[in-house]
Design an enzyme around this catalytic site. Sequence first.
Site, PDB file in Angstrom:
ATOM      1  N   ASP A  11       1.106   8.846   0.773  1.00  0.00           N
ATOM      2  CA  ASP A  11       2.315   8.371   0.088  1.00  0.00           C
ATOM      3  C   ASP A  11       3.373   9.475   0.138  1.00  0.00           C
ATOM      4  O   ASP A  11       3.194  10.544  -0.435  1.00  0.00           O
ATOM      5  CB  ASP A  11       1.959   8.038  -1.368  1.00  0.00           C
ATOM      6  CG  ASP A  11       3.060   7.268  -2.074  1.00  0.00           C
ATOM      7  OD1 ASP A  11       4.050   6.911  -1.412  1.00  0.00           O
ATOM      8  OD2 ASP A  11       2.919   7.019  -3.287  1.00  0.00           O
ATOM      9  N   ASP A 107       7.238   4.291   3.675  1.00  0.00           N
ATOM     10  CA  ASP A 107       6.828   5.628   3.244  1.00  0.00           C
ATOM     11  C   ASP A 107       5.379   5.710   2.772  1.00  0.00           C
ATOM     12  O   ASP A 107       4.996   6.664   2.094  1.00  0.00           O
ATOM     13  CB  ASP A 107       7.754   6.129   2.130  1.00  0.00           C
ATOM     14  CG  ASP A 107       7.704   5.254   0.891  1.00  0.00           C
ATOM     15  OD1 ASP A 107       7.150   4.144   0.972  1.00  0.00           O
ATOM     16  OD2 ASP A 107       8.219   5.687  -0.164  1.00  0.00           O
ATOM     17  N   GLU A 108       4.547   4.730   3.139  1.00  0.00           N
ATOM     18  CA  GLU A 108       3.146   4.823   2.723  1.00  0.00           C
ATOM     19  C   GLU A 108       2.249   4.043   3.677  1.00  0.00           C
ATOM     20  O   GLU A 108       2.677   3.069   4.307  1.00  0.00           O
ATOM     21  CB  GLU A 108       2.955   4.306   1.298  1.00  0.00           C
ATOM     22  CG  GLU A 108       3.312   2.853   1.132  1.00  0.00           C
ATOM     23  CD  GLU A 108       2.997   2.310  -0.246  1.00  0.00           C
ATOM     24  OE1 GLU A 108       1.905   2.615  -0.781  1.00  0.00           O
ATOM     25  OE2 GLU A 108       3.834   1.563  -0.784  1.00  0.00           O
TER      26      GLU A 108
END
Length: 412
Positions: A11, A107-108
Amino acid sequence: MGSVRIIFHVDMNSFYASVEQAYNPDLKGKAVAIAGNPKERRGIIVTSSYEARAKGIYTTMNVGEALRKCPDLIVLPPDFPKYRIASKAMFSILSEYTEIVEPVSIDEGYIDITALSKERHPLELAKEIQLRILHELDLPCSIGIAPNKFLAKTASDMKKPMGITVLRKRDVPTKLWPLPVIEMHGVGESTSKKLASLKIYTIGDLANANEGLLKEELGKNGVRLRERANGNDVRKVDPDSIYDTKSVGNSTTLPYDETDIEKLEETFERLADKVAERLAVKKLCGTTVSIQIRDADWNNHTRSKTLQNPIYLKNDICDEAINLFHKAWDGAPIRLLGITVSNVKDITNVPVQLTFDNYEQYAKDEPIYDVIDDIEKKFGKGFIQRGISVEKKSTYASKTSFSKDFLEDLKD
């Protein structure tokens, strides 16, 4: 029974703001926020640096309020191409370790390192990945390590920024059960209120709740949440999930709290137009239409309707959305509206079921079909076609949502 899996949830920390700081080192150590147009009220904080968070800035805060709270806050507009480049670079690093990488947003993502763990200790691998992303991209991340996706995602949230957290199933009663149920992934505000009405206040209460009661009150989702609360999650890390589009939607924050029904209906028309364009680009249609309403007090309301036949045209989507809105709206000032078409499928070869509403339209076409049959009898099947499929050029407006459409970059 198979061997225990080892899954990482990677993350990125304060991603948009961190990318801006990586591109411009002068921003490092400063309170930075990414927001929309600050001149309108839709200038809402999308994300902020940890320096800004320390001064009370949070996501969804109004830009004006944020600047009053933190006068030295540096507010930047989002730079989506920049974030896509950084995201692709991050996933490129992950894919060097294993092919079992599942991006879930810009973003993860998850990676399954079960096979790698036979050669290297998971903590050593996590530290190496974290440091590579930091040194090569100048971006911080947190990593959760666990035997399943739910626990890995929960673990990555436990220490930010630059945390590495191991969460084993045996840790669940001590680390998760005492927490309020709202802190559990998959539990939103409305579900939390519903659970509270059942006297379920903590994750432990949920884990030990009666399964039949949960199924009766919350359906399958209630049973699923109870499983998660007990640390159970059988979902595999699926690299192919990036090819699955489950829904197409669009939402907008209104410049002012709105009560004028004509303006609200005009907003639905614009949203339906964008959703229809996105469906067309992806060659999809769907059977469920949902609307989102956020009022001036930030209360969220959703309504949905599942149709007999799939739809994809602007007017159809708009009509269903407005009908749902009229049934749901209590006259309170509106801050945000959204439309989503879900249960989508490929529009090619979707059979159309005749109804009283569309019978007349298809009846008009019958003479055309008769002519086509006559020509095909003479010249052969397929000699004449009613139309051909033309690739529609994708535009920025046709994107499903920025956080999901970055996935197109990873399908090469």
